[in-house]
Design a protein around this motif. Sequence first.
Motif, PDB file in Angstrom:
ATOM      1  N   ARG A   1      -4.720   7.064 -11.096  1.00  0.00           N
ATOM      2  CA  ARG A   1      -5.450   7.148  -9.838  1.00  0.00           C
ATOM      3  C   ARG A   1      -5.460   5.789  -9.159  1.00  0.00           C
ATOM      4  NH1 ARG A   1     -11.501   6.181 -10.114  1.00  0.00           N
ATOM      5  NH2 ARG A   1     -11.795   5.344 -12.188  1.00  0.00           N
ATOM      6  N   ILE A   2      -5.567   5.837  -7.843  1.00  0.00           N
ATOM      7  CA  ILE A   2      -5.627   4.611  -7.057  1.00  0.00           C
ATOM      8  C   ILE A   2      -7.041   4.048  -7.138  1.00  0.00           C
ATOM      9  CG2 ILE A   2      -5.519   3.674  -4.717  1.00  0.00           C
ATOM     10  CD1 ILE A   2      -3.305   5.688  -4.106  1.00  0.00           C
ATOM     11  N   ILE A   3      -7.128   2.725  -7.383  1.00  0.00           N
ATOM     12  CA  ILE A   3      -8.420   2.031  -7.412  1.00  0.00           C
ATOM     13  C   ILE A   3      -8.316   0.773  -6.544  1.00  0.00           C
ATOM     14  CG2 ILE A   3      -9.044   2.889  -9.705  1.00  0.00           C
ATOM     15  CD1 ILE A   3      -8.258   0.106 -10.820  1.00  0.00           C
ATOM     16  N   PRO A   4      -9.429   0.236  -6.104  1.00  0.00           N
ATOM     17  CA  PRO A   4      -9.375  -1.050  -5.393  1.00  0.00           C
ATOM     18  C   PRO A   4      -8.812  -2.130  -6.317  1.00  0.00           C
ATOM     19  CG  PRO A   4     -11.534  -0.041  -5.167  1.00  0.00           C
ATOM     20  CD  PRO A   4     -10.787   0.760  -6.196  1.00  0.00           C
TER      21      PRO A   4
ATOM     22  N   VAL B   1       4.172   5.454  -5.742  1.00  0.00           N
ATOM     23  CA  VAL B   1       4.188   5.433  -7.207  1.00  0.00           C
ATOM     24  C   VAL B   1       3.148   6.404  -7.765  1.00  0.00           C
ATOM     25  CG1 VAL B   1       3.755   3.994  -9.243  1.00  0.00           C
ATOM     26  CG2 VAL B   1       5.176   3.117  -7.364  1.00  0.00           C
ATOM     27  N   GLU B   2       1.973   6.475  -7.141  1.00  0.00           N
ATOM     28  CA  GLU B   2       0.967   7.443  -7.594  1.00  0.00           C
ATOM     29  C   GLU B   2       1.545   8.853  -7.565  1.00  0.00           C
ATOM     30  OE1 GLU B   2      -2.085   8.684  -4.957  1.00  0.00           O
ATOM     31  OE2 GLU B   2      -3.557   8.903  -6.565  1.00  0.00           O
ATOM     32  N   LYS B   3       2.205   9.217  -6.470  1.00  0.00           N
ATOM     33  CA  LYS B   3       2.796  10.553  -6.352  1.00  0.00           C
ATOM     34  C   LYS B   3       3.873  10.761  -7.417  1.00  0.00           C
ATOM     35  CE  LYS B   3       4.999  13.771  -3.111  1.00  0.00           C
ATOM     36  NZ  LYS B   3       5.421  14.582  -4.185  1.00  0.00           N
ATOM     37  N   LEU B   4       4.730   9.749  -7.607  1.00  0.00           N
ATOM     38  CA  LEU B   4       5.778   9.830  -8.623  1.00  0.00           C
ATOM     39  C   LEU B   4       5.181  10.087  -9.997  1.00  0.00           C
ATOM     40  CD1 LEU B   4       8.761   9.312  -9.610  1.00  0.00           C
ATOM     41  CD2 LEU B   4       8.071   6.916  -9.831  1.00  0.00           C
ATOM     42  N   LEU B   5       4.134   9.367 -10.338  1.00  0.00           N
ATOM     43  CA  LEU B   5       3.534   9.508 -11.668  1.00  0.00           C
ATOM     44  C   LEU B   5       2.821  10.847 -11.824  1.00  0.00           C
ATOM     45  CD1 LEU B   5       2.191   5.876 -12.169  1.00  0.00           C
ATOM     46  CD2 LEU B   5       4.349   6.858 -12.959  1.00  0.00           C
ATOM     47  N   ILE B   6       2.098  11.256 -10.807  1.00  0.00           N
ATOM     48  CA  ILE B   6       1.414  12.561 -10.874  1.00  0.00           C
ATOM     49  C   ILE B   6       2.425  13.685 -10.988  1.00  0.00           C
ATOM     50  CG2 ILE B   6       0.038  14.200  -9.523  1.00  0.00           C
ATOM     51  CD1 ILE B   6      -1.608  11.761  -8.564  1.00  0.00           C
TER      52      ILE B   6
ATOM     53  N   SER C   1      -0.335  -8.279  -2.865  1.00  0.00           N
ATOM     54  CA  SER C   1      -0.307  -8.325  -1.401  1.00  0.00           C
ATOM     55  C   SER C   1      -1.127  -7.223  -0.762  1.00  0.00           C
ATOM     56  CB  SER C   1       1.131  -8.227  -0.900  1.00  0.00           C
ATOM     57  OG  SER C   1       1.839  -9.366  -1.307  1.00  0.00           O
ATOM     58  N   CYS C   2      -1.476  -6.193  -1.512  1.00  0.00           N
ATOM     59  CA  CYS C   2      -2.316  -5.146  -0.924  1.00  0.00           C
ATOM     60  C   CYS C   2      -3.599  -5.025  -1.741  1.00  0.00           C
ATOM     61  CB  CYS C   2      -1.573  -3.827  -0.822  1.00  0.00           C
ATOM     62  SG  CYS C   2      -1.554  -2.831  -2.304  1.00  0.00           S
TER      63      CYS C   2
ATOM     64  N   THR D   1       0.834  -1.202   0.000  1.00  0.00           N
ATOM     65  CA  THR D   1       0.000   0.000   0.000  1.00  0.00           C
ATOM     66  C   THR D   1       0.866   1.248   0.000  1.00  0.00           C
ATOM     67  OG1 THR D   1      -1.736  -1.177   1.180  1.00  0.00           O
ATOM     68  CG2 THR D   1      -1.802   1.221   1.262  1.00  0.00           C
ATOM     69  N   HIS D   2       1.943   1.219   0.785  1.00  0.00           N
ATOM     70  CA  HIS D   2       2.858   2.362   0.847  1.00  0.00           C
ATOM     71  C   HIS D   2       3.426   2.660  -0.543  1.00  0.00           C
ATOM     72  CE1 HIS D   2       6.075   4.992   2.210  1.00  0.00           C
ATOM     73  NE2 HIS D   2       6.929   4.216   1.576  1.00  0.00           N
TER      74      HIS D   2
END
Length: 91
Positions: free
Chosen positions: A32-35, A20-25, A43-44, A14-15
């Motif tokens: 965007r993060i999705i379930p 990675v989301e921040k890096l890409l943005i 694992s998450c 999850t971390h």
Amino acid sequence: MNSEKFLVITIDSTHLVMKVEKLLIDNNIDVRIIPLPGELKASCGLSLKAKIEDANEILKLLIDNNIDKNIYNFYLCEKNGFKKNFSAFNF
């Protein structure tokens, strides 16, 4: 019937999903993060949704930032209506 194709990136932490989301943005990639889809394993319980055309740039950013290649996977999602089909994404 609505159809859509997009990239799903699974990451084993999850971390790291958030990192990675921040890096890409920060690099102007629309993500965007999705379930985590139930059809995929990680694992998450989170994953990232991105545009297919950004796949090569995303992979380059992961490599350039020393993200271990053993902890993420790329999948192609083909969605037709409510039905989703996932396959390993081939670069």
